[in-house]
Motif scaffolding. Structure first.
Motif, PDB file in Angstrom:
ATOM      1  N   VAL A   1      52.619  42.181  41.228  1.00 54.42           N
ATOM      2  CA  VAL A   1      51.815  42.983  40.309  1.00 54.42           C
ATOM      3  C   VAL A   1      51.645  42.328  38.946  1.00 54.42           C
ATOM      4  O   VAL A   1      50.796  42.740  38.150  1.00 54.42           O
ATOM      5  CB  VAL A   1      52.406  44.400  40.141  1.00 54.42           C
ATOM      6  CG1 VAL A   1      52.404  45.132  41.484  1.00 54.42           C
ATOM      7  CG2 VAL A   1      53.810  44.349  39.556  1.00 54.42           C
ATOM      8  N   CYS A   2      52.439  41.295  38.652  1.00 50.40           N
ATOM      9  CA  CYS A   2      52.368  40.645  37.344  1.00 50.40           C
ATOM     10  C   CYS A   2      53.006  39.260  37.466  1.00 50.40           C
ATOM     11  O   CYS A   2      53.924  39.065  38.275  1.00 50.40           O
ATOM     12  CB  CYS A   2      53.115  41.484  36.302  1.00 50.40           C
ATOM     13  SG  CYS A   2      53.299  40.739  34.656  1.00 50.40           S
ATOM     14  N   CYS A   3      52.503  38.320  36.682  1.00 44.42           N
ATOM     15  CA  CYS A   3      53.148  37.010  36.634  1.00 44.42           C
ATOM     16  C   CYS A   3      52.825  36.339  35.303  1.00 44.42           C
ATOM     17  O   CYS A   3      51.862  36.699  34.628  1.00 44.42           O
ATOM     18  CB  CYS A   3      52.706  36.125  37.807  1.00 44.42           C
ATOM     19  SG  CYS A   3      50.964  35.649  37.794  1.00 44.42           S
TER      20      CYS A   3
ATOM     21  N   PRO B   1      44.705  43.395  22.568  1.00 46.57           N
ATOM     22  CA  PRO B   1      45.269  43.206  23.916  1.00 46.57           C
ATOM     23  C   PRO B   1      46.715  43.694  23.968  1.00 46.57           C
ATOM     24  O   PRO B   1      47.482  43.491  23.010  1.00 46.57           O
ATOM     25  CB  PRO B   1      45.193  41.680  24.110  1.00 46.57           C
ATOM     26  CG  PRO B   1      44.129  41.220  23.161  1.00 46.57           C
ATOM     27  CD  PRO B   1      44.211  42.143  21.981  1.00 46.57           C
ATOM     28  N   PRO B   2      47.113  44.359  25.064  1.00 54.10           N
ATOM     29  CA  PRO B   2      48.468  44.933  25.136  1.00 54.10           C
ATOM     30  C   PRO B   2      49.573  43.909  24.896  1.00 54.10           C
ATOM     31  O   PRO B   2      50.564  44.215  24.224  1.00 54.10           O
ATOM     32  CB  PRO B   2      48.527  45.497  26.563  1.00 54.10           C
ATOM     33  CG  PRO B   2      47.097  45.801  26.899  1.00 54.10           C
ATOM     34  CD  PRO B   2      46.292  44.730  26.232  1.00 54.10           C
TER      35      PRO B   2
ATOM     36  N   HIS C   1      48.012  42.649  37.855  1.00 49.54           N
ATOM     37  CA  HIS C   1      47.035  42.906  38.922  1.00 49.54           C
ATOM     38  C   HIS C   1      46.041  43.976  38.459  1.00 49.54           C
ATOM     39  O   HIS C   1      46.453  45.028  37.947  1.00 49.54           O
ATOM     40  CB  HIS C   1      47.768  43.378  40.179  1.00 49.54           C
ATOM     41  CG  HIS C   1      46.937  43.331  41.416  1.00 49.54           C
ATOM     42  ND1 HIS C   1      45.830  44.146  41.599  1.00 49.54           N
ATOM     43  CD2 HIS C   1      47.015  42.549  42.535  1.00 49.54           C
ATOM     44  CE1 HIS C   1      45.293  43.893  42.777  1.00 49.54           C
ATOM     45  NE2 HIS C   1      45.989  42.924  43.357  1.00 49.54           N
ATOM     46  N   PRO C   2      44.740  43.725  38.604  1.00 48.44           N
ATOM     47  CA  PRO C   2      43.740  44.678  38.076  1.00 48.44           C
ATOM     48  C   PRO C   2      43.793  46.064  38.703  1.00 48.44           C
ATOM     49  O   PRO C   2      43.252  47.015  38.131  1.00 48.44           O
ATOM     50  CB  PRO C   2      42.399  43.981  38.363  1.00 48.44           C
ATOM     51  CG  PRO C   2      42.692  42.938  39.388  1.00 48.44           C
ATOM     52  CD  PRO C   2      44.109  42.520  39.170  1.00 48.44           C
ATOM     53  N   ASP C   3      44.434  46.212  39.862  1.00 49.12           N
ATOM     54  CA  ASP C   3      44.527  47.527  40.503  1.00 49.12           C
ATOM     55  C   ASP C   3      45.785  48.290  40.102  1.00 49.12           C
ATOM     56  O   ASP C   3      45.980  49.425  40.549  1.00 49.12           O
ATOM     57  CB  ASP C   3      44.497  47.370  42.031  1.00 49.12           C
ATOM     58  CG  ASP C   3      43.160  46.850  42.538  1.00 49.12           C
ATOM     59  OD1 ASP C   3      42.154  47.010  41.827  1.00 49.12           O
ATOM     60  OD2 ASP C   3      43.138  46.274  43.640  1.00 49.12           O
ATOM     61  N   TRP C   4      46.637  47.672  39.283  1.00 46.45           N
ATOM     62  CA  TRP C   4      47.889  48.305  38.872  1.00 46.45           C
ATOM     63  C   TRP C   4      47.840  48.580  37.366  1.00 46.45           C
ATOM     64  O   TRP C   4      47.574  47.685  36.587  1.00 46.45           O
ATOM     65  CB  TRP C   4      49.083  47.413  39.203  1.00 46.45           C
ATOM     66  CG  TRP C   4      49.338  47.297  40.680  1.00 46.45           C
ATOM     67  CD1 TRP C   4      48.595  46.603  41.600  1.00 46.45           C
ATOM     68  CD2 TRP C   4      50.404  47.905  41.413  1.00 46.45           C
ATOM     69  NE1 TRP C   4      49.129  46.725  42.850  1.00 46.45           N
ATOM     70  CE2 TRP C   4      50.250  47.526  42.773  1.00 46.45           C
ATOM     71  CE3 TRP C   4      51.484  48.710  41.048  1.00 46.45           C
ATOM     72  CZ2 TRP C   4      51.134  47.933  43.766  1.00 46.45           C
ATOM     73  CZ3 TRP C   4      52.365  49.120  42.053  1.00 46.45           C
ATOM     74  CH2 TRP C   4      52.187  48.735  43.384  1.00 46.45           C
ATOM     75  N   HIS C   5      48.118  49.842  36.991  1.00 44.63           N
ATOM     76  CA  HIS C   5      47.967  50.253  35.594  1.00 44.63           C
ATOM     77  C   HIS C   5      49.224  50.930  35.038  1.00 44.63           C
ATOM     78  O   HIS C   5      49.159  51.597  34.012  1.00 44.63           O
ATOM     79  CB  HIS C   5      46.770  51.199  35.459  1.00 44.63           C
ATOM     80  CG  HIS C   5      45.497  50.633  36.008  1.00 44.63           C
ATOM     81  ND1 HIS C   5      44.792  49.628  35.385  1.00 44.63           N
ATOM     82  CD2 HIS C   5      44.818  50.915  37.162  1.00 44.63           C
ATOM     83  CE1 HIS C   5      43.736  49.312  36.102  1.00 44.63           C
ATOM     84  NE2 HIS C   5      43.726  50.075  37.188  1.00 44.63           N
TER      85      HIS C   5
END
Length: 246
Positions: free
Chosen positions: A63-65, A196-197, A107-111
């Protein structure tokens, strides 16, 4: 140099160092998806960086890298990704160990905001394990048009410019010199909505930025050089970060 970071889990997510070619390929595939590049996202820096992966523990979905390049001090800055875009001569005198964090993506589908929290927890563990004294990198705004980010840039100018002793100079051919050009007072709400976060978190920790943004048309971003001196992070923030580590 042996790179170390303990495995980390918090809630539904786990973070670890990549240790196989398959792990690195998975990170490159996620970057390609997140950055919407026409060709696979990889470069020669991938071979000399440590890669940190954040997985959903239930599904093992990545989900992230992000990747970390270790430098023994400012004298090695020419090796960094950022040195392609910024004149970092002022930082060459920094004597502590440094790490460049790059290619951060979710990942663009994970928020889920917990993804960013565990990512920062993993960065904290990496910094602690390897006795890092400065974290730096390029913080990106989506797209190359500046108009929608003017309040964010005005806030960077007003509150978060690098100390003069570390201030990067212009090197890239296409830049937005926001510190010199902007005269507006930032609207705080609009500025934070556009920030940006990842950069927002750097700033909360006491990070600082270059006085200009690089227009990177290849990646379709505007980015600012961002530095965070570990010793300058407020104790209250350090406690929050280390709470994620457990």
């Amino acid at each position: 140099m042996q790179i170390r970071m303990p495995m980390l889990s918090r809630g539904r997510y786990g973070a670890r160092l990549a240790d196989t070619a398959h792990d690195r390929q998975a990170a490159q595939q996620l970057r390609t998806l997140a950055f919407r590049t026409d060709s696979p996202d990889w470069d020669h820096f991938d071979t000399c960086c440590a890669h940190i992966l954040v997985h959903d523990l239930a599904s093992d979905a990545l989900v992230c890298c992000f990747r970390m390049l270790m430098l023994e001090g400012g004298a090695e800055l020419a090796r960094s990704y950022s040195a392609q875009f910024y004149d970092l001569e002022a930082l060459e005198g920094f004597e502590g160990r440094m790490v460049e964090m790059g290619r951060f993506c979710i990942h663009p589908d994970w928020h889920d905001p917990d993804i960013l929290r565990i990512a920062w927890g993993a960065m904290t563990a990496f910094v602690d394990e390897n006795r890092v004294e400065m974290l730096f990198g390029c913080s990106s705004f989506a797209g190359t048009e500046t108009a929608q980010y003017l309040d964010a840039f005005a806030m960077l100018k007003a509150r978060h410019l690098a100390p003069k002793r570390w201030l990067p100079r212009v090197k890239a051919p296409d830049v937005f010199r926001y510190a010199a050009r902007l005269r507006r007072k930032p609207d705080t709400k609009k500025a934070m909505l556009r920030m940006p976060p990842l950069l927002r978190t750097y700033l909360i920790m006491g990070g600082w930025v270059s006085d200009h943004a690089v227009v990177d048309r290849q990646m379709n971003t505007l980015h600012v050089f961002t530095g965070l001196e570990i010793g300058a992070i407020p104790d209250s923030r350090k406690r929050l970060l280390r709470a994620v580590i457990g």
